[in-house]
Design a protein around this motif. Structure first.
Motif, PDB file in Angstrom:
ATOM      1  N   VAL A  38      39.705  40.064  32.304  1.00  0.00           N
ATOM      2  CA  VAL A  38      39.945  40.431  33.686  1.00  0.00           C
ATOM      3  C   VAL A  38      41.167  39.706  34.501  1.00  0.00           C
ATOM      4  O   VAL A  38      41.921  40.390  34.929  1.00  0.00           O
ATOM      5  CB  VAL A  38      38.661  40.182  34.584  1.00  0.00           C
ATOM      6  N   LEU A  39      41.117  38.303  34.459  1.00  0.00           N
ATOM      7  CA  LEU A  39      42.116  37.704  34.924  1.00  0.00           C
ATOM      8  C   LEU A  39      43.622  38.301  34.304  1.00  0.00           C
ATOM      9  O   LEU A  39      44.568  38.271  35.065  1.00  0.00           O
ATOM     10  CB  LEU A  39      42.006  36.223  34.438  1.00  0.00           C
ATOM     11  N   LYS A  40      43.770  38.501  32.931  1.00  0.00           N
ATOM     12  CA  LYS A  40      44.829  38.947  32.344  1.00  0.00           C
ATOM     13  C   LYS A  40      45.383  40.119  32.733  1.00  0.00           C
ATOM     14  O   LYS A  40      46.348  40.648  33.148  1.00  0.00           O
ATOM     15  CB  LYS A  40      44.803  38.790  30.730  1.00  0.00           C
ATOM     16  N   ASP A  41      44.328  41.222  33.089  1.00  0.00           N
ATOM     17  CA  ASP A  41      44.596  42.384  33.323  1.00  0.00           C
ATOM     18  C   ASP A  41      45.071  42.684  34.763  1.00  0.00           C
ATOM     19  O   ASP A  41      45.903  43.250  35.210  1.00  0.00           O
ATOM     20  CB  ASP A  41      43.350  43.438  33.203  1.00  0.00           C
ATOM     21  N   ILE A  42      44.437  41.756  35.593  1.00  0.00           N
ATOM     22  CA  ILE A  42      45.015  41.615  36.935  1.00  0.00           C
ATOM     23  C   ILE A  42      46.459  41.244  37.157  1.00  0.00           C
ATOM     24  O   ILE A  42      47.369  41.599  37.714  1.00  0.00           O
ATOM     25  CB  ILE A  42      44.378  40.756  37.857  1.00  0.00           C
ATOM     26  N   GLU A  43      46.786  40.057  36.512  1.00  0.00           N
ATOM     27  CA  GLU A  43      48.088  39.500  36.189  1.00  0.00           C
ATOM     28  C   GLU A  43      49.169  40.357  35.643  1.00  0.00           C
ATOM     29  O   GLU A  43      50.243  40.473  36.200  1.00  0.00           O
ATOM     30  CB  GLU A  43      48.199  38.336  35.415  1.00  0.00           C
ATOM     31  N   GLN A  44      48.464  41.367  34.653  1.00  0.00           N
ATOM     32  CA  GLN A  44      49.476  42.269  34.146  1.00  0.00           C
ATOM     33  C   GLN A  44      49.848  43.398  35.128  1.00  0.00           C
ATOM     34  O   GLN A  44      51.210  43.695  34.801  1.00  0.00           O
ATOM     35  CB  GLN A  44      48.705  42.808  32.751  1.00  0.00           C
ATOM     36  N   TYR A  45      49.169  43.893  35.705  1.00  0.00           N
ATOM     37  CA  TYR A  45      49.525  44.717  36.865  1.00  0.00           C
ATOM     38  C   TYR A  45      50.613  44.096  37.835  1.00  0.00           C
ATOM     39  O   TYR A  45      51.595  45.021  38.103  1.00  0.00           O
ATOM     40  CB  TYR A  45      48.118  45.008  37.481  1.00  0.00           C
ATOM     41  N   TYR A  46      50.440  43.211  38.026  1.00  0.00           N
ATOM     42  CA  TYR A  46      51.662  42.707  39.138  1.00  0.00           C
ATOM     43  C   TYR A  46      52.751  42.283  38.201  1.00  0.00           C
ATOM     44  O   TYR A  46      53.861  42.739  38.829  1.00  0.00           O
ATOM     45  CB  TYR A  46      51.148  41.206  39.875  1.00  0.00           C
ATOM     46  N   ARG A  47      52.638  41.913  37.174  1.00  0.00           N
ATOM     47  CA  ARG A  47      53.853  41.867  36.346  1.00  0.00           C
ATOM     48  C   ARG A  47      54.666  42.664  36.006  1.00  0.00           C
ATOM     49  O   ARG A  47      56.015  42.853  35.653  1.00  0.00           O
ATOM     50  CB  ARG A  47      53.430  40.628  34.896  1.00  0.00           C
ATOM     51  N   GLN A  48      53.786  43.872  35.450  1.00  0.00           N
ATOM     52  CA  GLN A  48      54.650  45.083  35.056  1.00  0.00           C
ATOM     53  C   GLN A  48      55.054  46.042  36.428  1.00  0.00           C
ATOM     54  O   GLN A  48      55.916  46.812  36.067  1.00  0.00           O
ATOM     55  CB  GLN A  48      53.601  46.064  34.440  1.00  0.00           C
ATOM     56  N   GLY A  49      54.716  45.627  37.506  1.00  0.00           N
ATOM     57  CA  GLY A  49      55.202  46.360  38.834  1.00  0.00           C
ATOM     58  C   GLY A  49      54.368  46.576  39.628  1.00  0.00           C
ATOM     59  O   GLY A  49      53.637  47.850  39.441  1.00  0.00           O
ATOM     60  N   HIS A  50      54.319  45.845  40.751  1.00  0.00           N
ATOM     61  CA  HIS A  50      53.119  46.321  41.827  1.00  0.00           C
ATOM     62  C   HIS A  50      53.738  47.448  42.769  1.00  0.00           C
ATOM     63  O   HIS A  50      55.044  47.136  43.174  1.00  0.00           O
ATOM     64  CB  HIS A  50      53.043  45.272  42.460  1.00  0.00           C
ATOM     65  N   ALA A  51      53.239  48.312  43.150  1.00  0.00           N
ATOM     66  CA  ALA A  51      53.536  49.330  44.099  1.00  0.00           C
ATOM     67  C   ALA A  51      52.238  49.892  44.666  1.00  0.00           C
ATOM     68  O   ALA A  51      51.165  49.735  44.173  1.00  0.00           O
ATOM     69  CB  ALA A  51      54.400  50.597  43.362  1.00  0.00           C
ATOM     70  N   GLY A 221      32.153  44.030  43.319  1.00  0.00           N
ATOM     71  CA  GLY A 221      32.915  43.631  42.198  1.00  0.00           C
ATOM     72  C   GLY A 221      32.457  42.120  41.743  1.00  0.00           C
ATOM     73  O   GLY A 221      32.297  41.861  40.613  1.00  0.00           O
ATOM     74  N   HIS A 222      32.423  41.405  42.830  1.00  0.00           N
ATOM     75  CA  HIS A 222      32.385  40.012  42.584  1.00  0.00           C
ATOM     76  C   HIS A 222      30.779  39.464  41.881  1.00  0.00           C
ATOM     77  O   HIS A 222      30.752  38.391  41.522  1.00  0.00           O
ATOM     78  CB  HIS A 222      32.668  39.124  43.706  1.00  0.00           C
ATOM     79  N   LYS A 223      29.944  40.424  41.844  1.00  0.00           N
ATOM     80  CA  LYS A 223      28.563  40.178  41.233  1.00  0.00           C
ATOM     81  C   LYS A 223      28.567  40.624  39.999  1.00  0.00           C
ATOM     82  O   LYS A 223      27.394  40.851  39.304  1.00  0.00           O
ATOM     83  CB  LYS A 223      27.483  40.618  42.228  1.00  0.00           C
ATOM     84  N   LEU A 224      29.912  41.424  39.506  1.00  0.00           N
ATOM     85  CA  LEU A 224      29.922  42.300  38.182  1.00  0.00           C
ATOM     86  C   LEU A 224      31.011  41.793  37.379  1.00  0.00           C
ATOM     87  O   LEU A 224      31.636  42.542  36.806  1.00  0.00           O
ATOM     88  CB  LEU A 224      29.940  43.664  38.645  1.00  0.00           C
ATOM     89  N   TYR A 225      31.360  40.596  37.375  1.00  0.00           N
ATOM     90  CA  TYR A 225      32.172  39.692  36.716  1.00  0.00           C
ATOM     91  C   TYR A 225      33.592  40.309  37.013  1.00  0.00           C
ATOM     92  O   TYR A 225      34.534  40.214  36.208  1.00  0.00           O
ATOM     93  CB  TYR A 225      31.930  39.912  35.308  1.00  0.00           C
ATOM     94  N   GLY A 226      33.719  40.720  38.218  1.00  0.00           N
ATOM     95  CA  GLY A 226      35.056  41.253  38.735  1.00  0.00           C
ATOM     96  C   GLY A 226      35.563  40.379  39.832  1.00  0.00           C
ATOM     97  O   GLY A 226      34.841  39.364  40.158  1.00  0.00           O
ATOM     98  N   PRO A 227      36.757  40.687  40.280  1.00  0.00           N
ATOM     99  CA  PRO A 227      37.325  39.929  41.487  1.00  0.00           C
ATOM    100  C   PRO A 227      36.627  40.187  42.740  1.00  0.00           C
ATOM    101  O   PRO A 227      36.017  41.145  43.043  1.00  0.00           O
ATOM    102  CB  PRO A 227      38.765  40.308  41.626  1.00  0.00           C
ATOM    103  N   THR A 228      36.819  39.325  43.754  1.00  0.00           N
ATOM    104  CA  THR A 228      36.235  39.514  45.079  1.00  0.00           C
ATOM    105  C   THR A 228      37.141  40.549  45.813  1.00  0.00           C
ATOM    106  O   THR A 228      38.193  40.968  45.256  1.00  0.00           O
ATOM    107  CB  THR A 228      36.486  38.009  45.887  1.00  0.00           C
ATOM    108  N   GLY A 229      36.694  40.900  46.947  1.00  0.00           N
ATOM    109  CA  GLY A 229      37.354  41.931  47.755  1.00  0.00           C
ATOM    110  C   GLY A 229      37.410  43.394  47.445  1.00  0.00           C
ATOM    111  O   GLY A 229      38.267  44.028  47.660  1.00  0.00           O
ATOM    112  N   ILE A 230      36.592  43.639  46.370  1.00  0.00           N
ATOM    113  CA  ILE A 230      36.517  45.047  45.891  1.00  0.00           C
ATOM    114  C   ILE A 230      35.121  45.456  45.592  1.00  0.00           C
ATOM    115  O   ILE A 230      34.142  44.689  45.162  1.00  0.00           O
ATOM    116  CB  ILE A 230      37.263  45.229  44.655  1.00  0.00           C
ATOM    117  N   GLY A 231      34.774  46.658  45.935  1.00  0.00           N
ATOM    118  CA  GLY A 231      33.582  47.164  45.645  1.00  0.00           C
ATOM    119  C   GLY A 231      33.605  48.600  45.823  1.00  0.00           C
ATOM    120  O   GLY A 231      34.639  49.036  45.844  1.00  0.00           O
TER     121      GLY A 231
END
Length: 404
Positions: A38-51, A221-231
């Motif tokens: 999950v950490l890698k996929d979030i980082e990859q999104y920002y690295r590949q181009g945030h829009a 999401g943060h109770k489902l092994y995901g990041p905070t601030g999303i649901g």
């Protein structure tokens, strides 16, 4: 079957590996730890181009939009829904407030809104405030001595004055699982809409909104092994169409003039402003992480571990359980004889055991079952028997400090 002593899931969580001293993280009901992927996929999104999504035509925007909508589809399939029935939110709290605002037009003076005595504040206060605003009556399904709701009372008291029923699928305080299909049937019998807080259920149960027959289902999401601030907020098509927007701007708008504005179609009509794109991608990644393990295996591991923890706590002479519901999921609340829950939690931390103490954002239930609060042990996929044994050893040491 996965051994309770050595769970293969733990290796995927970097926060629980690489320390010299074993750390028993038993506070997953508050927030779960996050797997490496999950950490890698979030980082990859920002690295590949945030829009931003749904706006520009360039490749970064197309990539972001595709990933964002694929995440919606992934989450929908996880709970047996269609993508167009999923509204992104910042979490369960925002979803409940969105519903309380969006359904206000259904509630008139003298109508009834029902909640249970075991609700988290996030699924109580929004409905309380709506009742005050509309001069409606907030009605409470009481809790029995063991922590289960009094379903017989609810059946007897329910009438066509009821417009909304808001209940937790699983109590965040004592782990009691509620009979949602039956509650849905009763609500619909009188034409009411049922809102189910699934924050504590989605990580521990096979959730299918069709079997539950609810109108709305919300979780974080943060109770489902995901990041905070999303649901997410799920709603049937008919139920979502009832919601009036309470936030305006951005993608929720179709046409604007100085005289009037028209709204976009669902689900975008209820998603004002720039969404948490990385959060949605991270939550979808967490769901895909879980999907690589057989559901039956995951659920069996957690149930066996919960049974083991319950057995060990029941056998301890200084432990007093708080609530003993017929169907328990994910967590156990208890107290130590002669020790305030806050003192106990502080001492647990000294022995590398992470537990929650207090009223668990469910003060009415705490007042009913344990006025001083309680200690909450809650499980995640990564826990094993060693974590439980470490907690029991910590109890022994704490009781020694108090001369017990």
């Amino acid at each position: 079957m996965t051994s309770l002593k050595h769970t293969r899931y733990r290796q995927f969580f970097p926060s629980l590996n690489g320390t010299n001293q074993p750390f028993a993280y038993l506070d997953s009901a508050a927030s779960t730890q996050v797997p490496e992927v999950v950490l890698k996929d979030i980082e990859q999104y920002y690295r590949q181009g945030h829009a931003n999504v749904h706006r520009a035509s360039h490749s970064f925007a197309r990539h972001a939009t595709n990933a964002f909508e694929l995440a919606r589809k992934t989450l929908a399939e996880f709970i047996g829904a269609k993508a167009q029935n999923i509204i992104w939110t910042s979490g369960t709290t925002q979803a409940a407030n969105l519903l309380a605002d969006g359904l206000a037009h259904l509630v008139d003076e003298g109508d009834e809104i029902w909640v249970s005595e075991l609700e988290h504040h996030s699924n109580l206060v929004p409905w309380q405030q709506l009742a005050l605003k509309r001069k409606a009556n907030l009605k409470v399904i009481p809790v029995l001595d063991n922590g289960d709701i009094d379903l017989a009372y609810f059946r007897q008291q329910l009438s066509d004055k009821c417009k909304i029923v808001a209940v937790a699928h699983v109590s965040n305080s004592i782990g009691a699982m509620q009979p949602i299909p039956e509650l849905s049937r009763l609500a619909h019998q009188f034409g009411a809409k049922i809102v189910v807080d699934g924050a504590q259920a989605v990580a521990h149960l096979d959730v299918d909104v069709n079997r539950l027959a609810c109108d709305y289902y919300l979780f974080s999401g943060h109770k489902l092994y995901g990041p905070t601030g999303i649901g997410a907020l799920y709603g049937s098509e008919e139920a979502l169409e009832l919601l009036e927007p309470s936030m305006f701007g951005g993608e929720m708008i179709s046409k604007v003039s100085f005289e009037a504005s028209t709204w976009n179609s669902l689900p975008y009509r209820l998603e004002a402003g720039t969404p948490n794109i990385a959060g949605a991608i991270g939550l979808a990644s967490a769901i895909k992480f879980l999907a690589q393990f057989p559901l039956k295996e995951r659920l069996s591991h957690e149930r066996q571990l919960l049974a083991y923890a319950l057995q060990q706590l029941k056998q301890h002479p200084k432990v007093e359980l708080v609530g003993e519901p017929m169907m328990r999921v994910g967590l156990i609340a208890f107290n130590l004889q002669g020790v305030h829950p806050q003192d106990a939690a502080t001492l647990f931390d000294q022995y590398n055991v992470a537990l929650r103490c207090g009223h668990h954002c469910a003060m009415p239930l705490s007042s009913r079952l344990s006025p001083e609060g309680s200690i909450r042990l809650s499980l995640g996929l990564y826990n094993n028997q060693q974590d439980i044994d470490q907690a029991i050893e910590a109890i022994d040491k704490i009781m020694e400090l108090f001369g017990e």
